[in-house]
Design a protein around this motif. Structure first.
Motif, PDB file in Angstrom:
ATOM      1  N   PHE A  36     -50.856  -0.309  17.770  1.00 27.02           N
ATOM      2  CA  PHE A  36     -51.399  -0.098  16.431  1.00 27.02           C
ATOM      3  C   PHE A  36     -51.065   0.808  15.477  1.00 27.02           C
ATOM      4  O   PHE A  36     -50.523   2.006  15.996  1.00 27.02           O
ATOM      5  CB  PHE A  36     -53.023   0.233  16.729  1.00 27.02           C
ATOM      6  CG  PHE A  36     -53.593  -0.636  17.657  1.00 27.02           C
ATOM      7  CD1 PHE A  36     -54.361  -2.025  17.050  1.00 27.02           C
ATOM      8  CD2 PHE A  36     -53.883  -0.423  19.068  1.00 27.02           C
ATOM      9  CE1 PHE A  36     -54.919  -2.926  17.820  1.00 27.02           C
ATOM     10  CE2 PHE A  36     -54.625  -1.318  19.917  1.00 27.02           C
ATOM     11  CZ  PHE A  36     -55.120  -2.563  19.228  1.00 27.02           C
ATOM     12  N   ARG A  37     -50.754   0.779  14.285  1.00 31.56           N
ATOM     13  CA  ARG A  37     -50.609   1.855  13.284  1.00 31.56           C
ATOM     14  C   ARG A  37     -51.703   2.729  13.254  1.00 31.56           C
ATOM     15  O   ARG A  37     -51.478   3.936  12.859  1.00 31.56           O
ATOM     16  CB  ARG A  37     -50.304   1.096  11.859  1.00 31.56           C
ATOM     17  CG  ARG A  37     -49.054   0.110  11.845  1.00 31.56           C
ATOM     18  CD  ARG A  37     -47.920   1.003  11.660  1.00 31.56           C
ATOM     19  NE  ARG A  37     -46.862   0.137  11.288  1.00 31.56           N
ATOM     20  CZ  ARG A  37     -45.473   0.850  11.221  1.00 31.56           C
ATOM     21  NH1 ARG A  37     -45.158   1.910  11.479  1.00 31.56           N
ATOM     22  NH2 ARG A  37     -44.430  -0.264  10.907  1.00 31.56           N
ATOM     23  N   GLY A  40     -41.023   3.550  15.779  1.00 29.24           N
ATOM     24  CA  GLY A  40     -40.412   2.518  15.902  1.00 29.24           C
ATOM     25  C   GLY A  40     -38.710   2.606  15.663  1.00 29.24           C
ATOM     26  O   GLY A  40     -38.367   3.445  15.072  1.00 29.24           O
ATOM     27  N   THR A  41     -38.029   1.634  16.393  1.00 29.20           N
ATOM     28  CA  THR A  41     -36.581   1.745  16.413  1.00 29.20           C
ATOM     29  C   THR A  41     -35.923   0.822  15.367  1.00 29.20           C
ATOM     30  O   THR A  41     -34.666   1.010  14.970  1.00 29.20           O
ATOM     31  CB  THR A  41     -36.237   1.529  17.791  1.00 29.20           C
ATOM     32  OG1 THR A  41     -36.584   0.142  18.243  1.00 29.20           O
ATOM     33  CG2 THR A  41     -36.483   2.581  18.817  1.00 29.20           C
ATOM     34  N   THR A  42     -36.484  -0.310  15.108  1.00 30.52           N
ATOM     35  CA  THR A  42     -35.865  -1.123  14.007  1.00 30.52           C
ATOM     36  C   THR A  42     -36.598  -0.923  12.660  1.00 30.52           C
ATOM     37  O   THR A  42     -37.543  -0.231  12.775  1.00 30.52           O
ATOM     38  CB  THR A  42     -36.302  -2.867  14.504  1.00 30.52           C
ATOM     39  OG1 THR A  42     -37.655  -2.836  14.612  1.00 30.52           O
ATOM     40  CG2 THR A  42     -35.731  -2.969  16.006  1.00 30.52           C
ATOM     41  N   GLU A  43     -35.708  -1.770  11.729  1.00 32.46           N
ATOM     42  CA  GLU A  43     -36.289  -1.427  10.364  1.00 32.46           C
ATOM     43  C   GLU A  43     -37.734  -2.163  10.150  1.00 32.46           C
ATOM     44  O   GLU A  43     -38.455  -1.480   9.438  1.00 32.46           O
ATOM     45  CB  GLU A  43     -35.222  -2.335   9.493  1.00 32.46           C
ATOM     46  CG  GLU A  43     -34.134  -1.427   9.361  1.00 32.46           C
ATOM     47  CD  GLU A  43     -32.997  -2.199   8.422  1.00 32.46           C
ATOM     48  OE1 GLU A  43     -33.583  -2.989   7.711  1.00 32.46           O
ATOM     49  OE2 GLU A  43     -32.061  -1.957   8.515  1.00 32.46           O
ATOM     50  N   ALA A  44     -37.822  -3.091  10.592  1.00 28.82           N
ATOM     51  CA  ALA A  44     -39.253  -3.589  10.706  1.00 28.82           C
ATOM     52  C   ALA A  44     -40.572  -3.064  11.122  1.00 28.82           C
ATOM     53  O   ALA A  44     -41.453  -2.956  11.015  1.00 28.82           O
ATOM     54  CB  ALA A  44     -39.306  -5.377  11.082  1.00 28.82           C
ATOM     55  N   ASN A  45     -39.965  -2.275  12.337  1.00 24.63           N
ATOM     56  CA  ASN A  45     -41.060  -1.266  13.010  1.00 24.63           C
ATOM     57  C   ASN A  45     -41.261   0.030  12.893  1.00 24.63           C
ATOM     58  O   ASN A  45     -41.577   0.684  13.709  1.00 24.63           O
ATOM     59  CB  ASN A  45     -40.903  -1.653  14.582  1.00 24.63           C
ATOM     60  CG  ASN A  45     -41.139  -3.048  14.854  1.00 24.63           C
ATOM     61  OD1 ASN A  45     -42.066  -3.562  14.167  1.00 24.63           O
ATOM     62  ND2 ASN A  45     -40.601  -3.522  16.018  1.00 24.63           N
ATOM     63  N   ARG A  46     -40.474   0.586  11.678  1.00 23.89           N
ATOM     64  CA  ARG A  46     -40.353   1.854  11.431  1.00 23.89           C
ATOM     65  C   ARG A  46     -41.897   2.460  11.294  1.00 23.89           C
ATOM     66  O   ARG A  46     -42.577   1.704  10.681  1.00 23.89           O
ATOM     67  CB  ARG A  46     -39.447   2.320  10.272  1.00 23.89           C
ATOM     68  CG  ARG A  46     -38.015   2.105  10.714  1.00 23.89           C
ATOM     69  CD  ARG A  46     -37.115   2.273   9.231  1.00 23.89           C
ATOM     70  NE  ARG A  46     -35.739   2.333   9.834  1.00 23.89           N
ATOM     71  CZ  ARG A  46     -34.637   2.355   9.018  1.00 23.89           C
ATOM     72  NH1 ARG A  46     -35.009   2.588   7.707  1.00 23.89           N
ATOM     73  NH2 ARG A  46     -33.392   2.180   9.195  1.00 23.89           N
TER      74      ARG A  46
END
Length: 201
Positions: A126-127, A153-159
């Motif tokens: 969760f955020r 987060g490691t990817t751009e969508a999950n930063r």
């Protein structure tokens, strides 16, 4: 012509009640005399007596035959037992498979215990920290103590920061599956088992 003064035809006289009664009484008397006057059926009586006599004679003859048959039967219990009448001795049974099983080696495929890093089970990410703590509280009601780990987060969508609700570590996957089934019975779904290490999170 004067029809009014014409004479009516004379009425017939009805027989009196005493006359009717007398007629009935005479009929009944005649019927009773005819019943009493019937002859006795001697033929039926004689036939019944003959049948009774034959039946009695049959019973007596059967009784005498049973006593005679008991006297004529040989007494088998008093006869001596000879060697020819004895049963042969039971041969010794030799079971070969007992000896074979004692010396036989049996190979069984037993799956080896799962190797590798300890297993972790993630049941949510969760955020918001409050959402993660709410899921952790629901899992505590089932009797499982979860931890909340913050990770980036490691990817751009999950930063950004994510709050993961994690159970474990488990030594085997079977232990993790047992807890996952317990959570599913409590309507908590989506738990996934990973070969993670807590130091990597």
């Amino acid at each position: 012509m004067d029809y009014a003064n014409r004479g009516r035809p004379p009425r017939k006289k009805k027989p009196s009640g005493t006359a009717k009664g007398k007629a009935r009484n005479t009929k009944r008397g005649a019927a009773s005399k005819s019943v009493a006057a019937r002859p006795v059926p001697w033929l039926i009586v004689i036939l019944a007596l003959v049948l009774v006599g034959l039946f009695t004679w049959f019973l007596v003859s059967i009784n005498g035959k049973s006593e005679e048959s008991e006297k004529t039967l040989p007494n088998l219990t008093k006869q001596p037992v000879t060697d020819a009448d004895k049963l042969p001795t039971k041969p010794e049974e030799r079971w070969q498979y007992i000896e074979e099983l004692e010396n036989k080696e049996v190979y069984v495929d037993v799956p080896e215990r799962e190797l590798g890093p300890p297993k972790l089970m993630q049941c949510g990410s969760f955020r918001s920290l409050d959402d993660a703590q709410a899921l952790r509280a629901r899992m505590a009601m089932v009797g499982l103590e979860a931890i909340v780990r913050a990770s980036e987060g490691t990817t751009e969508a999950n930063r950004g920061t994510w709050h993961r609700v994690i159970l474990g570590p488990y030594e085997t996957k079977r232990d993790a599956e047992r807890d996952r089934h317990k959570l599913q019975r409590a309507q908590i779904f989506g738990c996934q088992i990973w070969n993670w290490n807590l130091g990597e999170l």
